[in-house]
Design a protein around this motif. Sequence first.
Motif, mmCIF file in Angstrom:
data_model
loop_
_atom_site.group_PDB
_atom_site.id
_atom_site.type_symbol
_atom_site.label_atom_id
_atom_site.label_comp_id
_atom_site.label_asym_id
_atom_site.label_seq_id
_atom_site.Cartn_x
_atom_site.Cartn_y
_atom_site.Cartn_z
ATOM 1 N N SER A 81 85.864 8.660 79.437
ATOM 2 C CA SER A 81 86.898 9.234 79.218
ATOM 3 C C SER A 81 87.995 8.332 78.821
ATOM 4 C CB SER A 81 87.674 9.774 80.755
ATOM 5 O OG SER A 81 88.876 10.364 80.498
ATOM 6 N N LYS A 82 87.917 7.037 79.563
ATOM 7 C CA LYS A 82 88.995 5.962 78.861
ATOM 8 C C LYS A 82 88.450 5.442 77.557
ATOM 9 C CE LYS A 82 90.771 1.415 80.409
ATOM 10 N NZ LYS A 82 90.633 0.945 79.082
ATOM 11 N N ALA A 83 87.134 5.368 77.466
ATOM 12 C CA ALA A 83 86.880 4.748 75.938
ATOM 13 C C ALA A 83 87.247 5.856 75.017
ATOM 14 C CB ALA A 83 85.479 4.799 75.829
ATOM 15 N N THR A 84 87.280 7.145 75.168
ATOM 16 C CA THR A 84 87.641 8.360 74.269
ATOM 17 C C THR A 84 89.087 8.057 74.235
ATOM 18 O OG1 THR A 84 86.020 9.410 75.099
ATOM 19 C CG2 THR A 84 87.737 10.565 73.924
ATOM 20 N N SER A 85 89.959 8.081 75.176
ATOM 21 C CA SER A 85 91.337 8.000 75.043
ATOM 22 C C SER A 85 92.081 6.779 74.344
ATOM 23 C CB SER A 85 91.898 8.200 76.464
ATOM 24 O OG SER A 85 91.808 7.144 77.498
ATOM 25 N N ASP A 86 91.085 5.823 74.887
ATOM 26 C CA ASP A 86 91.587 4.387 74.054
ATOM 27 C C ASP A 86 91.475 4.479 72.338
ATOM 28 O OD1 ASP A 86 92.155 3.232 76.806
ATOM 29 O OD2 ASP A 86 90.778 2.097 76.807
ATOM 30 N N ALA A 87 90.673 5.169 72.062
ATOM 31 C CA ALA A 87 90.314 5.157 70.511
ATOM 32 C C ALA A 87 91.377 6.264 70.063
ATOM 33 C CB ALA A 87 89.063 5.854 70.259
ATOM 34 N N GLY A 120 88.210 14.313 82.238
ATOM 35 C CA GLY A 120 89.393 15.143 81.845
ATOM 36 C C GLY A 120 89.323 16.021 81.145
ATOM 37 N N ALA A 121 88.051 16.653 81.131
ATOM 38 C CA ALA A 121 87.819 18.056 80.377
ATOM 39 C C ALA A 121 88.362 19.201 81.179
ATOM 40 C CB ALA A 121 86.273 18.100 80.343
ATOM 41 N N ASP A 122 89.226 20.113 80.504
ATOM 42 C CA ASP A 122 89.575 21.410 81.099
ATOM 43 C C ASP A 122 88.536 22.480 80.836
ATOM 44 O OD1 ASP A 122 90.131 21.764 78.307
ATOM 45 O OD2 ASP A 122 92.207 21.993 78.578
ATOM 46 N N ARG A 123 87.518 22.263 80.179
ATOM 47 C CA ARG A 123 86.557 23.434 79.607
ATOM 48 C C ARG A 123 84.951 22.898 79.812
ATOM 49 N NH1 ARG A 123 87.789 24.693 74.144
ATOM 50 N NH2 ARG A 123 86.350 23.038 73.671
ATOM 51 N N VAL A 124 84.262 23.645 80.323
ATOM 52 C CA VAL A 124 82.860 23.408 80.550
ATOM 53 C C VAL A 124 81.972 24.443 79.891
ATOM 54 C CG1 VAL A 124 80.895 22.951 82.013
ATOM 55 C CG2 VAL A 124 83.196 22.076 82.738
ATOM 56 N N ARG A 125 81.147 23.855 78.994
ATOM 57 C CA ARG A 125 80.138 24.793 78.429
ATOM 58 C C ARG A 125 78.885 24.986 79.419
ATOM 59 N NH1 ARG A 125 75.839 23.572 75.783
ATOM 60 N NH2 ARG A 125 76.248 21.344 75.635
ATOM 61 N N GLY A 150 77.771 14.773 88.170
ATOM 62 C CA GLY A 150 77.715 13.872 89.444
ATOM 63 C C GLY A 150 78.049 12.482 89.256
ATOM 64 N N ASP A 151 77.868 11.780 88.082
ATOM 65 C CA ASP A 151 78.027 10.524 87.642
ATOM 66 C C ASP A 151 79.620 10.315 87.326
ATOM 67 O OD1 ASP A 151 78.202 7.851 87.388
ATOM 68 O OD2 ASP A 151 76.231 7.711 86.042
ATOM 69 N N THR A 152 80.371 10.544 88.299
ATOM 70 C CA THR A 152 81.957 10.407 88.058
ATOM 71 C C THR A 152 82.321 9.022 87.568
ATOM 72 O OG1 THR A 152 82.452 10.099 90.245
ATOM 73 C CG2 THR A 152 82.440 12.406 89.684
ATOM 74 N N ALA A 153 81.692 7.977 87.839
ATOM 75 C CA ALA A 153 82.066 6.749 87.552
ATOM 76 C C ALA A 153 82.054 6.574 85.695
ATOM 77 C CB ALA A 153 81.434 5.576 88.180
ATOM 78 N N ARG A 154 80.745 7.265 85.389
ATOM 79 C CA ARG A 154 80.237 7.137 84.188
ATOM 80 C C ARG A 154 81.396 7.977 83.367
ATOM 81 N NH1 ARG A 154 79.315 4.222 79.899
ATOM 82 N NH2 ARG A 154 77.951 4.756 78.352
ATOM 83 N N ALA A 155 81.614 9.150 83.798
ATOM 84 C CA ALA A 155 82.689 10.050 83.215
ATOM 85 C C ALA A 155 84.068 9.459 83.113
ATOM 86 C CB ALA A 155 82.908 11.169 84.255
ATOM 87 N N GLU A 156 84.514 8.777 84.062
ATOM 88 C CA GLU A 156 85.529 7.993 83.823
ATOM 89 C C GLU A 156 85.571 6.950 82.809
ATOM 90 O OE1 GLU A 156 86.317 6.539 87.996
ATOM 91 O OE2 GLU A 156 87.068 8.631 88.529
ATOM 92 N N GLN A 157 84.724 6.305 82.611
ATOM 93 C CA GLN A 157 84.292 5.248 81.889
ATOM 94 C C GLN A 157 84.143 5.742 80.310
ATOM 95 O OE1 GLN A 157 80.537 3.562 82.652
ATOM 96 N NE2 GLN A 157 81.130 2.095 84.160
#
Length: 256
Positions: free
Chosen positions: A53-59, A89-94, A44-51
Amino acid sequence: MTTIRPGLCSVTFRALAPERIVALAADAGLEAIEWGGDVHVPPGDTARAEQVSKATSDAGLAVASYGSYFRAQEGEEITPILDSAEALGADRVRVWAGRVGSADATPGERAVTIARLRSAASEAERRGIGLALEFHSGTLADDASATLRVLDEVDSAALSTYWQPTVAASDDLAVSEYEAIAPHVSAMHVFSWWPETQRLRLHDRGELWRRIFAAAADSSPTPRDALLEFVPGDDPDLLAAETATLRGAIRSAAAR
């Protein structure tokens, strides 16, 4: 032949910030991260998820999946989990098939879990997200035959499963369990524990992983991700060497 993508479960380093985990994974030569919902990316913390996501893709890394703790119980909602997965940006959830092992679940407990998994898979599919079962004791997906039964009863193209070595299983048993569910495996958690939950270096069960990746290379579809999990002592200094072992095993299987 599709090459399996080497990655990391963020829960391996629960005590570290996501930014540190991203740096470790990139430096080690991994390609993707499964972000856990217990600490690093809360539901539910979509702001944190977006942060994150960006850190992951930037690397230069991909988001492998979102590791949720949805247990498919009455009163649980999948919506905030899917919100975070989407923002990540996850297309799969465990997800987890309940809280009771397959041999101990009552018909009523089983019915609730299957119904909730079916509903969750339907909601996820509408959002272009797949779900994957945690292959784990204490759930309805605690061995190969039990996992196949859950997949059959839920009957959704949006539901796949993970695989990991069953605690205390011999190499032969672990390989046979993988082979039984191979067509449904979208990812695996990679670790070497023996004889019970004692954490070993990955190469200490090197023969198991050579056999698993050979079987995975021959399966269709091939699992997308092989995700390192729970290194000895939670030691980040081990990640580079564990990654090298993982990548070597994947390469060897692909080159056969």
